[in-house]
Design a protein around this motif. Sequence first.
Motif, mmCIF file in Angstrom:
data_model
loop_
_atom_site.group_PDB
_atom_site.id
_atom_site.type_symbol
_atom_site.label_atom_id
_atom_site.label_comp_id
_atom_site.label_asym_id
_atom_site.label_seq_id
_atom_site.Cartn_x
_atom_site.Cartn_y
_atom_site.Cartn_z
ATOM 1 N N ALA A 42 13.487 8.607 44.207
ATOM 2 C CA ALA A 42 14.722 7.914 44.615
ATOM 3 C C ALA A 42 15.368 7.112 43.550
ATOM 4 O O ALA A 42 16.218 6.337 43.725
ATOM 5 C CB ALA A 42 14.279 6.813 45.728
ATOM 6 N N ASP A 43 15.054 7.218 42.233
ATOM 7 C CA ASP A 43 15.578 6.510 41.179
ATOM 8 C C ASP A 43 17.100 7.093 40.925
ATOM 9 O O ASP A 43 17.616 8.320 41.069
ATOM 10 C CB ASP A 43 14.964 7.388 39.918
ATOM 11 N N GLU A 44 18.125 5.847 40.963
ATOM 12 C CA GLU A 44 19.438 6.263 40.924
ATOM 13 C C GLU A 44 20.049 6.748 39.601
ATOM 14 O O GLU A 44 20.942 7.762 39.909
ATOM 15 C CB GLU A 44 19.945 4.709 40.990
ATOM 16 N N ALA A 45 19.425 6.268 38.488
ATOM 17 C CA ALA A 45 20.029 7.064 37.491
ATOM 18 C C ALA A 45 19.341 8.594 37.396
ATOM 19 O O ALA A 45 20.252 9.476 36.922
ATOM 20 C CB ALA A 45 19.076 6.495 36.179
ATOM 21 N N ALA A 46 18.337 8.803 37.742
ATOM 22 C CA ALA A 46 17.754 10.383 38.084
ATOM 23 C C ALA A 46 18.782 10.863 38.822
ATOM 24 O O ALA A 46 19.235 12.179 38.619
ATOM 25 C CB ALA A 46 16.372 10.345 38.266
ATOM 26 N N ALA A 47 19.252 10.421 40.014
ATOM 27 C CA ALA A 47 20.009 11.110 40.894
ATOM 28 C C ALA A 47 21.408 11.023 40.375
ATOM 29 O O ALA A 47 21.989 12.443 40.611
ATOM 30 C CB ALA A 47 20.085 10.230 42.196
ATOM 31 N N ALA A 48 22.029 10.427 39.499
ATOM 32 C CA ALA A 48 23.087 10.716 38.787
ATOM 33 C C ALA A 48 23.163 11.674 37.676
ATOM 34 O O ALA A 48 24.063 12.507 37.815
ATOM 35 C CB ALA A 48 23.642 9.217 38.036
ATOM 36 N N TYR A 49 21.991 11.874 37.320
ATOM 37 C CA TYR A 49 21.668 12.871 36.042
ATOM 38 C C TYR A 49 21.835 14.310 36.815
ATOM 39 O O TYR A 49 22.351 15.158 36.461
ATOM 40 C CB TYR A 49 20.543 12.544 35.360
#
Length: 286
Positions: A42-49
């Motif tokens: 659910a990591d936000e930076a991972a989702a953006a990536y």
Amino acid sequence: MSAIVLSGRELAAQLRAQATTVGCELRSRGIAPALAVVTATADEAAAAYVRSIVRAAKRMEIDCAVHDLGPSATAADLRNRLIKLSLDPDIHGIVLQAPVPPGVSAVDVAAAIDPAKDVDGANPTSLGRLAAGSSAFAPATAEAVMVLLDHYGIPLSGRHVTVVGRSTVVGKPVAHLLLARHATVTICHSRTADLAAHTREADVIVVAAGQPGLVTGAHVKPGSCVIDVGTNSDGAGGIVGDVEAETVEAVAGALSPVPGGVGPVTATLLVEHAIRAASSAADGRS
Ligand code: NAD
């Protein structure tokens, strides 16, 4: 002094154009290059990536499916999906997005990715080949650092490079790639006693620690080149790097920005790797 900006956007556009041509040729032969991204966070930076990978694939006209198994996925869930994708002849590239759920070993799970489809160099076999200097897909972020340095003509042979971070996805592979280019490499990590003493010696600093503001102007030798790999959520929907840009750009000779530096090149290289994997599979060389 104000540092030169090492933009990855312009470079990514060039790489995209070249790889898109290869992808078009493959499609004209009836082969549709396809990438699959497996995520369980659910990591936000991972989702953006992941969104940036999907965008890059769309711009390069290749199929990209995201397999979101959710943050409670087990090692078996991830392994089974990676095996299924590895066996699917219509999938050419597979990415296992970090971070994986707590208690799951990313390296163990990534062993389930067919090395021929391991476009982010995550399988221990790919990592071993990279360390041995034999051909394999390098982790895309580590390769993006090298491609960015080369694009801006930053010399490496005989130069001192300090890498901040020793992860399997960035720090260690980039150190291997730098060694292969005859740089003298120092690797720093969370238990390094005096980080600034090591970074101040360096002609090139590669920062991949996941710690916003870790490297400041006081860490940098005047005129050196600083590559900021950090991609950290700023808590307001944006991202920030690991480098304190205001103080570093006053001392360094060159600095890659966040966003717009390593990130766009990484996403483009992942897709380019998938196109290359499709091409190898089509030629029966996979
Ligand atoms: P990680 O958490 O796996 O590893 C971080 C490393 O930094 C560790 O080796 C740790 O020892 C070191 N470290 C932490 N604090 C430190 C300190 N105070 N001093 C020195 N070293 C320290 O992270 P990772 O997966 O390697 O990612 C690092 C950063 O790069 C993150 O911000 C991540 O989001 C980013 N990243 C960017 C891309 C991209 O394409 N731009 C891709 C992958 C990761």
